[in-house]
Design a protein around this motif. Structure first.
Motif, PDB file in Angstrom:
ATOM      1  N   THR A  17       0.818  -1.200   0.000  1.00 35.21           N
ATOM      2  CA  THR A  17       0.000   0.000   0.000  1.00 35.21           C
ATOM      3  C   THR A  17       0.858   1.260   0.000  1.00 35.21           C
ATOM      4  O   THR A  17       2.021   1.256   0.375  1.00 35.21           O
ATOM      5  N   ARG A  18       0.207   2.343  -0.420  1.00 31.65           N
ATOM      6  CA  ARG A  18       0.869   3.648  -0.419  1.00 31.65           C
ATOM      7  C   ARG A  18       0.967   4.159   1.003  1.00 31.65           C
ATOM      8  O   ARG A  18       0.009   4.097   1.763  1.00 31.65           O
ATOM      9  N   PRO A  19       2.132   4.680   1.432  1.00 33.91           N
ATOM     10  CA  PRO A  19       2.236   5.198   2.797  1.00 33.91           C
ATOM     11  C   PRO A  19       1.395   6.455   2.972  1.00 33.91           C
ATOM     12  O   PRO A  19       1.060   7.156   2.018  1.00 33.91           O
ATOM     13  N   ASP A  20       1.063   6.760   4.231  1.00 35.77           N
ATOM     14  CA  ASP A  20       0.322   7.983   4.525  1.00 35.77           C
ATOM     15  C   ASP A  20       1.236   9.204   4.507  1.00 35.77           C
ATOM     16  O   ASP A  20       0.811  10.291   4.107  1.00 35.77           O
ATOM     17  N   TYR A  21       2.465   9.049   4.963  1.00 37.88           N
ATOM     18  CA  TYR A  21       3.433  10.144   4.986  1.00 37.88           C
ATOM     19  C   TYR A  21       4.804   9.574   4.624  1.00 37.88           C
ATOM     20  O   TYR A  21       5.081   8.391   4.862  1.00 37.88           O
ATOM     21  N   ILE A  22       5.666  10.425   4.074  1.00 37.44           N
ATOM     22  CA  ILE A  22       7.036  10.008   3.809  1.00 37.44           C
ATOM     23  C   ILE A  22       7.997  11.103   4.273  1.00 37.44           C
ATOM     24  O   ILE A  22       7.636  12.277   4.409  1.00 37.44           O
ATOM     25  N   ALA A  23       9.223  10.698   4.542  1.00 38.25           N
ATOM     26  CA  ALA A  23      10.320  11.618   4.834  1.00 38.25           C
ATOM     27  C   ALA A  23      11.587  10.944   4.322  1.00 38.25           C
ATOM     28  O   ALA A  23      11.578   9.749   4.004  1.00 38.25           O
ATOM     29  N   GLN A  24      12.663  11.694   4.235  1.00 33.15           N
ATOM     30  CA  GLN A  24      13.943  11.115   3.850  1.00 33.15           C
ATOM     31  C   GLN A  24      15.013  11.571   4.809  1.00 33.15           C
ATOM     32  O   GLN A  24      14.981  12.692   5.326  1.00 33.15           O
ATOM     33  N   SER A  25      15.959  10.673   5.045  1.00 25.65           N
ATOM     34  CA  SER A  25      16.983  10.945   6.046  1.00 25.65           C
ATOM     35  C   SER A  25      18.028  11.913   5.501  1.00 25.65           C
ATOM     36  O   SER A  25      18.345  11.922   4.311  1.00 25.65           O
ATOM     37  N   GLY A  26      18.564  12.731   6.405  1.00 21.03           N
ATOM     38  CA  GLY A  26      19.558  13.729   6.053  1.00 21.03           C
ATOM     39  C   GLY A  26      20.971  13.185   6.123  1.00 21.03           C
ATOM     40  O   GLY A  26      21.191  11.976   6.274  1.00 21.03           O
ATOM     41  N   PRO A  27      21.974  14.057   6.033  1.00 18.10           N
ATOM     42  CA  PRO A  27      23.378  13.625   5.982  1.00 18.10           C
ATOM     43  C   PRO A  27      23.822  12.796   7.178  1.00 18.10           C
ATOM     44  O   PRO A  27      24.696  11.947   7.056  1.00 18.10           O
ATOM     45  N   SER A  28      23.247  13.034   8.355  1.00 16.96           N
ATOM     46  CA  SER A  28      23.611  12.270   9.547  1.00 16.96           C
ATOM     47  C   SER A  28      22.620  11.158   9.847  1.00 16.96           C
ATOM     48  O   SER A  28      22.620  10.589  10.936  1.00 16.96           O
ATOM     49  N   GLY A  29      21.764  10.845   8.877  1.00 11.30           N
ATOM     50  CA  GLY A  29      20.777   9.790   9.052  1.00 11.30           C
ATOM     51  C   GLY A  29      19.503  10.237   9.730  1.00 11.30           C
ATOM     52  O   GLY A  29      18.575   9.441   9.894  1.00 11.30           O
ATOM     53  N   GLU A  30      19.413  11.526  10.112  1.00 12.16           N
ATOM     54  CA  GLU A  30      18.247  11.984  10.849  1.00 12.16           C
ATOM     55  C   GLU A  30      17.023  12.117   9.944  1.00 12.16           C
ATOM     56  O   GLU A  30      17.143  12.451   8.778  1.00 12.16           O
ATOM     57  N   PHE A  31      15.849  11.844  10.504  1.00 10.56           N
ATOM     58  CA  PHE A  31      14.597  12.062   9.770  1.00 10.56           C
ATOM     59  C   PHE A  31      13.580  12.679  10.722  1.00 10.56           C
ATOM     60  O   PHE A  31      13.669  12.529  11.949  1.00 10.56           O
TER      61      PHE A  31
END
Length: 585
Positions: free
Chosen positions: A173-187
Motif C-alpha cells: 500500500t501507499r504510505p500515509d506520509y514520507i520523509a527522507q533521512s539527512g546527511p547524519s541519518g536523521e529524519f
C-alpha cells in the motif's frame, strides 16, 4: 521600414536559444563554483498556514529545476492525483484540480533525489510544506535516525509512516506520509495527524515507494507502532540478501580469463565458485573454473575475474550463476571463446606490512579480518597450498617463537594471516612465505625461495578506550563497537542490575570513528557475544526488530572516551519470541 528576410528565418532559432541560455544554472565567472545544496526559498501558501485552500501552490528554489524531475519528487498527503506542474524561472507552480477537503491538514513532501537542471545541486534531505484548509493544523511529529546495517549514518533513506488505525499491507500500500533521512541519518515527520503509525524505511532505488526485495533492503522500528510525539526512533537496515545477486555482464580477457560483473556488490571472501558453471553450448562439456580475483583486492566488489581452463576458439559458452539461498534466481549469459593466449609472468609474493615497518596497527590492514596481516600474490594460487607455505613467529631477543594462526581467503590472490588471539602491542613479528611452495594456477613458479617481513606493532599510545553505560528493560544486552564502514565489530554481553542499568568498556581500539550500539536480543537462555546477532525483523509479516540504541564516538590514540549513554527503548524478557531465527549482519 526596410525588412530583412533573413531575420524571419533566424528568429525561430535564435529566440528559443536565447531563452534556453537564460535558464542555464551557471556560477558567476571569476569566483569559486557554487556547490550549495538545492533549497526552497519561498512558498505560497506559507508553511503551516491555516484557512488556506490554494488552487495553485508556488515554490521558489535556489536553483533552476526541471519540470519532470520535480513532478517525480512530489508526494501529497492525503493523496492528490490530479495536478499539473509548470516552471517559471526558479519558481514552480503546482495547479491543483482535485478539490481540497474542508478542515484537513495537507502536506506536500519533496523527495531528496530532486536536483537542479545542471545536476550539481541536490536536496540533502526531504522538505515538507504543510497547510490546513481549516483553522487548526495537525502538529504531530515523529523523529529519529536511520543507520546502515553496519551502523554508519544512512542518508537519503525513504522513511514511510502508515497509519495504524487502518488495515494495510506493507509494502503493497501507499504510505500515509514520507520523509527522507539527512546527511547524519536523521529524519523527521511533521504535521502528522495525531495517532499511532507503523514506521518503515527502504532504500527505494527506483522511487516507487514500495519495497522491492530483489534490489532493496528495509528497516523497521523496534515496536509495532510509534506514537506521535516520539523522538529517538532508531531504524537499522537489515543485512543485504546476497542471494538476490545476478549476472549483469561478462567479457573474455584472453583464453583463460573471464571478467564478470554482478548486479550489485558481493563479499569477495564468501564468493562461492560452486555457484558458477560454464559449459560449451555445442558439446555440453564443462569449462572448469580454477580461481577468481578482483583487480582492486577489495573486500566487496561487483566485478571479478574468473580463471578457467583454456577455452576453445570460436566456441560458444553458457555462464550460469546460482547463488542459492532464499530469493535466489538462476541467471545466465553467453559468450564466445577467446583465441588470445596470455603470457603470464612468474609468481611473485609480497607481505603487508612490508619488511622493516614500524608502528603497525594490524587491525587496520583489512578491518573485516580483525588483527591480521596480508599475503598478496600477483597470480591466483591454490588455496590449499597457502598455509603450508606460511610461518608466523613472535620475535624476541633474537629468537623466533612459532605461533598458531589461521588463513582466510579474500580472493585467489589475496589471503589474511591472523594469529590466535590477535597481534600484541609493541611486539616484533616475523612472517615467512616459502614462495616456491605456493601452487600457482597459471604462469610459472616463483624463483624466490623465501619472502619474509619482520615488523613491529604499534604501542598503546596508538589505541584508545570507550567507557559508557546505559539502561534496558532486559536481563542483559549485547554491546558492539564497530569502526564506521567495517563489517567486524568488537562485542560483549552486559548484564543489567535491578534498576536496568548496565555498563560497557572497549579498550585497545585503533584511533578512528566508531558506532557503539546495544541491543536486546530475541534469543533465550545464556547470552554469548559469539552467537547472538541483532534481528532485523521483517516486513511481511510485519515483525519489529530487536530493540537497539546507537551513537557515534571518535576514538583518539592514548585517550579514554567516557560518559556515553545507550538507553535502549522497548523491552524483551529472556525467552520472549525465542523461535525467531538469528541472522548475522
Amino acid at each position: 521600414m526596410k525588412e530583412f528576410p533573413g531575420l524571419k528565418i533566424l528568429a525561430p532559432i535564435l529566440i528559443p536559444a536565447l531563452f534556453a541560455a537564460c535558464a542555464v544554472d551557471r556560477p558567476p565567472t571569476g569566483g569559486p563554483p557554487d556547490r550549495s545544496p538545492l533549497s526552497v526559498t519561498s512558498t505560497l501558501p506559507d508553511s503551516a498556514a491555516i484557512n488556506a485552500s490554494p488552487q495553485t501552490i508556488r515554490i521558489g528554489f535556489s536553483h533552476y529545476v526541471g519540470r519532470s524531475d520535480l513532478s517525480e519528487s512530489i508526494f501529497f498527503s492525503p493523496r492528490i492525483d490530479d495536478y499539473e506542474v509548470s516552471i517559471h524561472g526558479k519558481e514552480a507552480h503546482i495547479r491543483l484540480y482535485d478539490p481540497l477537503q474542508p478542515n484537513r491538514t495537507y502536506t506536500l513532501t519533496l523527495r531528496a533525489p530532486l536536483k537542479s537542471l545542471d545536476g550539481v545541486h541536490q536536496l540533502d534531505r526531504s522538505l515538507t510544506l504543510a497547510f490546513s484548509t481549516g483553522p487548526v493544523i495537525d502538529q504531530g511529529a515523529i523523529e529519529g535516525r536511520v543507520w546502515t546495517n553496519r551502523l554508519a549514518p544512512m542518508q537519503n533513506a525513504t522513511v514511510m509512516a502508515y497509519a495504524a488505525s487502518r488495515s494495510n499491507a506493507i509494502p503493497e500500500t501507499r504510505p500515509d506520509y514520507i520523509a527522507q533521512s539527512g546527511p547524519s541519518g536523521e529524519f523527521r515527520f511533521q504535521h502528522l495527524a495525531p495517532g499511532s503509525y507503523r514506521i518503515v524505511a527502504i532504500t527505494d532505488d527506483n522511487g516507487n515507494l514500495q519495497y522491492d526485495p530483489e534490489t532493496e533492503v528495509f528497516a523497521v522500528a523496534s515496536t509495532p507502532t510509534v506514537q506521535t510525539g516520539m523522538s529517538g526512533v532508531g531504524l537499522r537496515f537489515a543485512p543485504e540478501n546476497y542471494s538476490t545477486r545476478s549476472l549483469h555482464s561478462c567479457r573474455t580477457i584472453n583464453n583463460r580469463e573471464i571478467e564478470i560483473t554482478f548486479s550489485d556488490t558481493l563479499p569477495a571472501g564468501s564468493f562461492d565458485l560452486s555457484a558458477i558453471r560454464i559449459e560449451n553450448t555445442g558439446t555440453g562439456a564443462s569449462l572448469p573454473v580454477l580461481g577468481y580475483f578482483s583487480l582492486s583486492r577489495s573486500s566487496e566488489e561487483t566485478t571479478f575475474r574468473l580463471l578457467t581452463a583454456p577455452m576453445e576458439d570460436r566456441a560458444w559458452y553458457r555462464l550460469r550463476f546460482s547463488p542459492g539461498g532464499a530469493g535466489s534466481q538462476l541467471s545466465e549469459l553467453t559468450f564466445s571463446g577467446n583465441a588470445h593466449t596470455e603470457r603470464y609472468p612468474e609468481l611473485s609474493v609480497s607481505i603487508v606490512p612490508a619488511n622493516g615497518e614500524d608502528n603497525v596497527i594490524a587491525e587496520t590492514i583489512r578491518p573485516e579480518s580483525g588483527s591480521s596481516v596480508e599475503l598478496q600474490c600477483n597470480l591466483p594460487v591454490a588455496e590449499s597450498s597457502v598455509k603450508p607455505a606460511v610461518t608466523l613467529a613472535l620475535s624476541e631477543r633474537g629468537q623466533d617463537k612459532p605461533l598458531p594462526f589461521t588463513i582466510s581467503r579474500i580472493d585467489s590472490r589475496t589471503f589474511s594471516i591472523a594469529p590466535f588471539g590477535g597481534f600484541l602491542q609493541s611486539k616484533d613479528y616475523r612472517v615467512k612465505v616459502k614462495a616456491d611452495k605456493l601452487k600457482e594456477l597459471v604462469g610459472s613458479p616463483s624463483r624466490s625461495a623465501l619472502v619474509e617481513s619482520l615488523f613491529s606493532t604499534a604501542g598503546p599510545e596508538q589505541y584508545g578506550e570507550i567507557i559508557g553505560s546505559g539502561t534496558a528493560n532486559a536481563p542483559a544486552v549485547v554491546v558492539e563497537a564497530r569502526r564506521i564502514g567495517t563489517e567486524a565489530p568488537r562485542r560483549m554481553v552486559a548484564k543489567t542490575n535491578a534498576s536496568g542499568t548496565f555498563s560497557f568498556d572497549f579498550h585497545d581500539l585503533p584511533a578512528g570513528q566508531y558506532t557503539i550500539t546495544g541491543f536486546i536480543p530475541s534469543a533465550s537462555g545464556m547470552l554469548s557475544p559469539l552467537t547472538e546477532w541483532w534481528d532485523s525483523g521483517s516486513l511481511t509479516p510485519f515483525t519489529p526488530c530487536d530493540p537497539f540504541a546507537a551513537l557515534t564516538v571518535n576514538v583518539r590514540g592514548g585517550w579514554t572516551s567516557e560518559g556515553f549513554r545507550l538507553d535502549i527503548p522497548g523491552s524483551r524478557r529472556s525467552g520472549l519470541n525465542s523461535s525467531r531465527p538469528q541472522k548475522k549482519p
